[in-house]
Design a protein around this motif. Structure first.
Motif, PDB file in Angstrom:
ATOM      1  N   PHE A 178       0.847  -1.183   0.000  1.00 34.74           N
ATOM      2  CA  PHE A 178       0.000   0.000   0.000  1.00 34.74           C
ATOM      3  C   PHE A 178       0.882   1.233   0.000  1.00 34.74           C
ATOM      4  O   PHE A 178       2.110   1.143   0.031  1.00 34.74           O
ATOM      5  CB  PHE A 178      -0.949  -0.020   1.201  1.00 34.74           C
ATOM      6  N   ASN A 179       0.242   2.403  -0.022  1.00 33.80           N
ATOM      7  CA  ASN A 179       0.952   3.668  -0.145  1.00 33.80           C
ATOM      8  C   ASN A 179       0.857   4.453   1.150  1.00 33.80           C
ATOM      9  O   ASN A 179      -0.189   4.443   1.818  1.00 33.80           O
ATOM     10  CB  ASN A 179       0.374   4.493  -1.292  1.00 33.80           C
ATOM     11  N   SER A 180       1.901   5.168   1.482  1.00 32.95           N
ATOM     12  CA  SER A 180       1.924   5.879   2.763  1.00 32.95           C
ATOM     13  C   SER A 180       0.881   6.991   2.827  1.00 32.95           C
ATOM     14  O   SER A 180       0.400   7.329   3.905  1.00 32.95           O
ATOM     15  CB  SER A 180       3.320   6.468   3.021  1.00 32.95           C
ATOM     16  N   GLY A 181       0.511   7.553   1.679  1.00 32.11           N
ATOM     17  CA  GLY A 181      -0.439   8.658   1.668  1.00 32.11           C
ATOM     18  C   GLY A 181      -1.800   8.280   1.130  1.00 32.11           C
ATOM     19  O   GLY A 181      -2.502   9.148   0.575  1.00 32.11           O
ATOM     20  N   GLU A 182      -2.219   7.035   1.297  1.00 28.98           N
ATOM     21  CA  GLU A 182      -3.476   6.556   0.723  1.00 28.98           C
ATOM     22  C   GLU A 182      -4.630   7.545   0.901  1.00 28.98           C
ATOM     23  O   GLU A 182      -5.369   7.857  -0.038  1.00 28.98           O
ATOM     24  CB  GLU A 182      -3.882   5.216   1.365  1.00 28.98           C
ATOM     25  N   ILE A 183      -4.817   8.039   2.114  1.00 32.14           N
ATOM     26  CA  ILE A 183      -6.025   8.795   2.439  1.00 32.14           C
ATOM     27  C   ILE A 183      -5.887  10.268   2.043  1.00 32.14           C
ATOM     28  O   ILE A 183      -6.865  11.014   2.067  1.00 32.14           O
ATOM     29  CB  ILE A 183      -6.360   8.644   3.932  1.00 32.14           C
ATOM     30  N   LEU A 205       0.332   4.812  18.597  1.00 32.29           N
ATOM     31  CA  LEU A 205       0.552   4.770  17.163  1.00 32.29           C
ATOM     32  C   LEU A 205       0.038   6.019  16.457  1.00 32.29           C
ATOM     33  O   LEU A 205       0.623   6.470  15.468  1.00 32.29           O
ATOM     34  CB  LEU A 205      -0.140   3.534  16.572  1.00 32.29           C
ATOM     35  N   TYR A 206      -1.051   6.585  16.967  1.00 33.93           N
ATOM     36  CA  TYR A 206      -1.712   7.720  16.308  1.00 33.93           C
ATOM     37  C   TYR A 206      -1.978   8.805  17.354  1.00 33.93           C
ATOM     38  O   TYR A 206      -3.113   9.010  17.785  1.00 33.93           O
ATOM     39  CB  TYR A 206      -3.012   7.258  15.647  1.00 33.93           C
ATOM     40  N   PRO A 207      -0.933   9.504  17.774  1.00 34.13           N
ATOM     41  CA  PRO A 207      -1.039  10.422  18.921  1.00 34.13           C
ATOM     42  C   PRO A 207      -1.850  11.676  18.605  1.00 34.13           C
ATOM     43  O   PRO A 207      -1.975  12.113  17.465  1.00 34.13           O
ATOM     44  CB  PRO A 207       0.420  10.776  19.209  1.00 34.13           C
ATOM     45  N   SER A 208      -2.372  12.271  19.664  1.00 35.23           N
ATOM     46  CA  SER A 208      -3.161  13.495  19.540  1.00 35.23           C
ATOM     47  C   SER A 208      -2.294  14.706  19.235  1.00 35.23           C
ATOM     48  O   SER A 208      -2.812  15.761  18.855  1.00 35.23           O
ATOM     49  CB  SER A 208      -3.949  13.743  20.827  1.00 35.23           C
ATOM     50  N   SER A 209      -0.987  14.579  19.400  1.00 35.87           N
ATOM     51  CA  SER A 209      -0.091  15.720  19.167  1.00 35.87           C
ATOM     52  C   SER A 209      -0.084  16.172  17.706  1.00 35.87           C
ATOM     53  O   SER A 209       0.300  17.311  17.419  1.00 35.87           O
ATOM     54  CB  SER A 209       1.333  15.357  19.596  1.00 35.87           C
ATOM     55  N   ASP A 210      -0.508  15.296  16.786  1.00 41.52           N
ATOM     56  CA  ASP A 210      -0.621  15.670  15.380  1.00 41.52           C
ATOM     57  C   ASP A 210      -1.870  15.004  14.834  1.00 41.52           C
ATOM     58  O   ASP A 210      -1.816  14.029  14.081  1.00 41.52           O
ATOM     59  CB  ASP A 210       0.616  15.238  14.588  1.00 41.52           C
ATOM     60  N   MET A 211      -3.013  15.534  15.248  1.00 44.02           N
ATOM     61  CA  MET A 211      -4.284  14.870  14.942  1.00 44.02           C
ATOM     62  C   MET A 211      -4.483  14.651  13.446  1.00 44.02           C
ATOM     63  O   MET A 211      -4.952  13.593  13.023  1.00 44.02           O
ATOM     64  CB  MET A 211      -5.457  15.687  15.489  1.00 44.02           C
ATOM     65  N   GLU A 234      -2.394  14.212  10.890  1.00 45.86           N
ATOM     66  CA  GLU A 234      -1.627  13.083  10.359  1.00 45.86           C
ATOM     67  C   GLU A 234      -2.063  11.768  10.990  1.00 45.86           C
ATOM     68  O   GLU A 234      -2.109  10.727  10.321  1.00 45.86           O
ATOM     69  CB  GLU A 234      -0.139  13.315  10.577  1.00 45.86           C
ATOM     70  N   SER A 235      -2.398  11.798  12.274  1.00 48.20           N
ATOM     71  CA  SER A 235      -2.827  10.574  12.948  1.00 48.20           C
ATOM     72  C   SER A 235      -4.127  10.042  12.371  1.00 48.20           C
ATOM     73  O   SER A 235      -4.296   8.832  12.194  1.00 48.20           O
ATOM     74  CB  SER A 235      -2.984  10.830  14.448  1.00 48.20           C
ATOM     75  N   ILE A 236      -5.057  10.923  12.054  1.00 47.62           N
ATOM     76  CA  ILE A 236      -6.326  10.489  11.477  1.00 47.62           C
ATOM     77  C   ILE A 236      -6.097   9.859  10.108  1.00 47.62           C
ATOM     78  O   ILE A 236      -6.665   8.808   9.782  1.00 47.62           O
ATOM     79  CB  ILE A 236      -7.301  11.677  11.398  1.00 47.62           C
ATOM     80  N   LEU A 237      -5.251  10.487   9.292  1.00 49.67           N
ATOM     81  CA  LEU A 237      -4.952   9.918   7.976  1.00 49.67           C
ATOM     82  C   LEU A 237      -4.275   8.559   8.110  1.00 49.67           C
ATOM     83  O   LEU A 237      -4.609   7.608   7.391  1.00 49.67           O
ATOM     84  CB  LEU A 237      -4.060  10.869   7.185  1.00 49.67           C
ATOM     85  N   ALA A 238      -3.316   8.462   9.028  1.00 51.18           N
ATOM     86  CA  ALA A 238      -2.571   7.207   9.181  1.00 51.18           C
ATOM     87  C   ALA A 238      -3.451   6.096   9.734  1.00 51.18           C
ATOM     88  O   ALA A 238      -3.350   4.940   9.302  1.00 51.18           O
ATOM     89  CB  ALA A 238      -1.364   7.431  10.083  1.00 51.18           C
ATOM     90  N   ALA A 239      -4.316   6.416  10.704  1.00 52.22           N
ATOM     91  CA  ALA A 239      -5.182   5.390  11.288  1.00 52.22           C
ATOM     92  C   ALA A 239      -6.148   4.838  10.243  1.00 52.22           C
ATOM     93  O   ALA A 239      -6.373   3.620  10.157  1.00 52.22           O
ATOM     94  CB  ALA A 239      -5.947   5.965  12.470  1.00 52.22           C
ATOM     95  N   SER A 240      -6.730   5.721   9.431  1.00 51.55           N
ATOM     96  CA  SER A 240      -7.644   5.253   8.384  1.00 51.55           C
ATOM     97  C   SER A 240      -6.896   4.427   7.346  1.00 51.55           C
ATOM     98  O   SER A 240      -7.387   3.383   6.881  1.00 51.55           O
ATOM     99  CB  SER A 240      -8.321   6.450   7.713  1.00 51.55           C
ATOM    100  N   ARG A 241      -5.712   4.875   6.970  1.00 48.13           N
ATOM    101  CA  ARG A 241      -4.881   4.127   6.012  1.00 48.13           C
ATOM    102  C   ARG A 241      -4.569   2.734   6.528  1.00 48.13           C
ATOM    103  O   ARG A 241      -4.746   1.725   5.826  1.00 48.13           O
ATOM    104  CB  ARG A 241      -3.584   4.894   5.771  1.00 48.13           C
ATOM    105  N   ASP A 242      -4.106   2.646   7.759  1.00 45.67           N
ATOM    106  CA  ASP A 242      -3.657   1.370   8.288  1.00 45.67           C
ATOM    107  C   ASP A 242      -4.811   0.398   8.502  1.00 45.67           C
ATOM    108  O   ASP A 242      -4.663  -0.805   8.265  1.00 45.67           O
ATOM    109  CB  ASP A 242      -2.911   1.588   9.601  1.00 45.67           C
TER     110      ASP A 242
END
Length: 545
Positions: A332-337, A372-378, A380-388
């Motif tokens: 998969f791709n790192s920037g899917e979302i 894994l998906y910290p609130s310090s960068d919401m 990016e964390s939201i994008l990464a959580a949905s991607r993963d």
């Protein structure tokens, strides 16, 4: 077990027989005499191309919502220099980076295209299944031009299959008229019919029918999973490539399970919305009107767990070890979302609110989620959580399952950016790998971030073309003058495609375990789907035992 068996002895509707017998073209045009019939293509350099070859009869009129039937036989030599019509799909209402001109659409769309380096010999075969959420797309999209892969000695086949309501509708009356008492999955049955055509005919085009790899991206990757899980596709392919696939829950034919209404009830509800009291009326509707109205009504296009074409949920099939035991290349791709932001839930007003929601939804899994998906960068964390949850978990679970089944399998992460994409906030976006692995860097859709014509981009594309075609050839991805791609193992080995290919290990530690635990709890609950409703949009998960 149901098995689609087609004679596949011809390829024109009776009403089009005269159009199939065309005037002779230039003497240099390649002609192939296949069991399906004779076709005349075109040659560019050393590559011969044959387009728009029917593999099944047009599914129109009374054939709408029936399994694909053998095509009619044509006479003479059929012209195969133009793509066939794309399958009917919703009229576009917005434009995106994926928007492309696919030309005319029609229900008479069950065609395929072949690129071959030679019409003699037995070259490995790759069958490409296009993406588009099972709703849009076409085999004629320029991204999927198979010429560059064919230059590496691979026969490439790209296929159309029925989309949206015309390809995936289930309905009680359709099940009642079926000898197997099932409905839905017509688009998947089309894919099987295309693979059977390949089995019967590809040797005439210089391909090896006993060395076939199925491949697809996004909904094409989902289709690869469906085919791996389907008994009717068994024995029709030898390897699989799943790019940005998603092992989501899917409706069951007659039961409301996993938070989804039964596929039959959803179809019956659509018929009521359309005020169509019978199959006769539905089959008589204009296909474009039907498709547009179904899409506007919210008809969801998925495969159907019917006990036959798809015996179980995909996850369950793999857990039971009943999937096709073939080597796999997946990733998969790192920037899917980044280009699919509609799949990500909106950010809450504050980091405190983000953490509160995650703790409410994930319970004893919340600490790991927030690590894994910290609130310090919401953002990016939201994008990464949905991607993963969609693509990352699926990719690693797939290669892990096949490795455990004794099949060498290979995992990748596409993390390559270039100026136009990065400037638009689209680093390594969904489908960004396609022009690299197809070698079509200069054939992207009009709104696609332009890929610069540089030695660096060409080198990365050349490496990916080599890895992919090597896997198609013998199940081992290799590229001259590039790093060895290690098979996935207990150390989590993978290949990262960044500026250059870079092998790695310990792939995204903790990611797959978290999402596996979440999916397992949803499966146990029995009333929760596992798909786009993740992270902030997740249902409340049961506590672990």
């Amino acid at each position: 077990m149901i098995r689609l068996r087609h004679l596949l002895a011809g390829a024109c509707a009776a009403s089009a027989l005269m159009a199939c017998a065309t005037a002779p073209s230039a003497q240099t045009a390649p002609v192939v005499e296949a069991p399906a019939g004779s076709v005349r293509g075109e040659a560019v350099g050393d590559i011969s191309t044959f387009k728009g070859i029917p593999y099944a009869a047009p599914p129109v009129g009374e054939m709408r919502w029936r399994p694909p039937a053998p095509p009619a036989r044509w006479t003479g030599v059929r012209d195969a220099t133009d793509y066939g019509a794309a399958c009917i799909q919703p009229t576009p209402v917005v434009q995106s980076i994926y928007s492309a001109d696919i030309g005319a659409t029609s229900e008479d769309c069950l065609t395929l295209n072949v690129w071959t380096p030679s019409t003699t010999g037995k070259a490995p075969v790759m069958v490409w299944i296009h993406g588009g959420a099972l709703v849009t797309g076409s085999s004629k999209e320029t991204l999927y031009d198979g010429a560059r892969l064919a230059q590496e000695g691979v026969v490439v086949v790209s296929i159309n299959y029925r989309l949206g309501v015309l390809g995936w509708l289930a309905h009680p009356d359709l099940s009642a008229e079926s000898p197997a008492h099932i409905s839905g999955n017509y688009g998947l049955m089309d894919q099987v019919a295309a693979l059977e055509w390949v089995k019967r005919n590809i040797e005439s085009f210089g391909g090896d029918p006993d060395n076939v790899t199925i491949a697809g991206e996004s909904a094409g990757g989902l289709s690869v999973l469906y085919l791996m899980a389907s008994p009717i596709a068994r024995g029709l392919f030898d390897r699989a490539i799943a790019q940005s696939a998603y092992m989501i829950s899917t409706p069951e034919l007659t039961e409301t399970r996993h938070g989804s209404p039964s596929a039959e009830s959803a179809g019956a509800a659509l018929a009521r919305t359309l005020q169509t009291p019978s199959l006769r009326v539905l089959r008589g509707m204009d296909p474009q009107t039907l498709t547009d109205r179904a899409a506007m009504s919210g008809f969801a296009t998925f495969g159907v767990v019917d006990g036959a074409v798809l015996p179980h949920q995909i996850v369950e099939t793999f857990d039971r070890g009943e999937q096709a035991k073939v080597p796999v290349l997946a990733g998969f791709n790192s920037g899917e979302i980044r280009s699919l932001r509609m799949l990500a839930p909106p950010a809450p007003a504050s980091a405190v609110e983000y953490e509160r929601i995650i703790r409410e939804r994930y319970g004893d899994l919340a600490d790991e989620f927030l690590r894994l998906y910290p609130s310090s960068d919401m953002g990016e964390s939201i994008l990464a959580a949905s991607r993963d949850a969609l693509y990352g978990w699926t990719s690693e679970r797939l290669v892990r399952s096949q490795t455990e089944a004794g099949q060498p399998s290979y995992l990748y992460l596409f993390d390559h950016g270039y100026p136009a994409a990065d400037d638009a906030g689209l680093h390594a976006f969904h489908a960004a790998e396609l022009p690299y692995m197809f070698g079509t860097l200069n054939r992207t859709p009009p709104r696609w971030p332009a890929i610069p014509d540089t030695a660096e981009e060409r080198r990365l594309s050349g490496a990916m073309v080599a890895y992919w075609t090597s896997f198609v050839r013998d199940g081992r991805p290799a590229a001259a003058h590039e790093p060895e791609w290690p098979a996935y193992d207990a150390d989590g080995r993978f290949m990262a495609f960044e500026a250059v290919p870079s092998p790695g290990a310990d792939f995204l530690p903790g990611m797959v375990e978290l999402h596996e635990a979440a999916v397992e709890r949803r499966r146990e609950a029995g009333d929760q789907p596992w798909n786009w409703n993740t992270g902030l949009a997740s249902p409340v998960l049961r506590s672990g035992r």
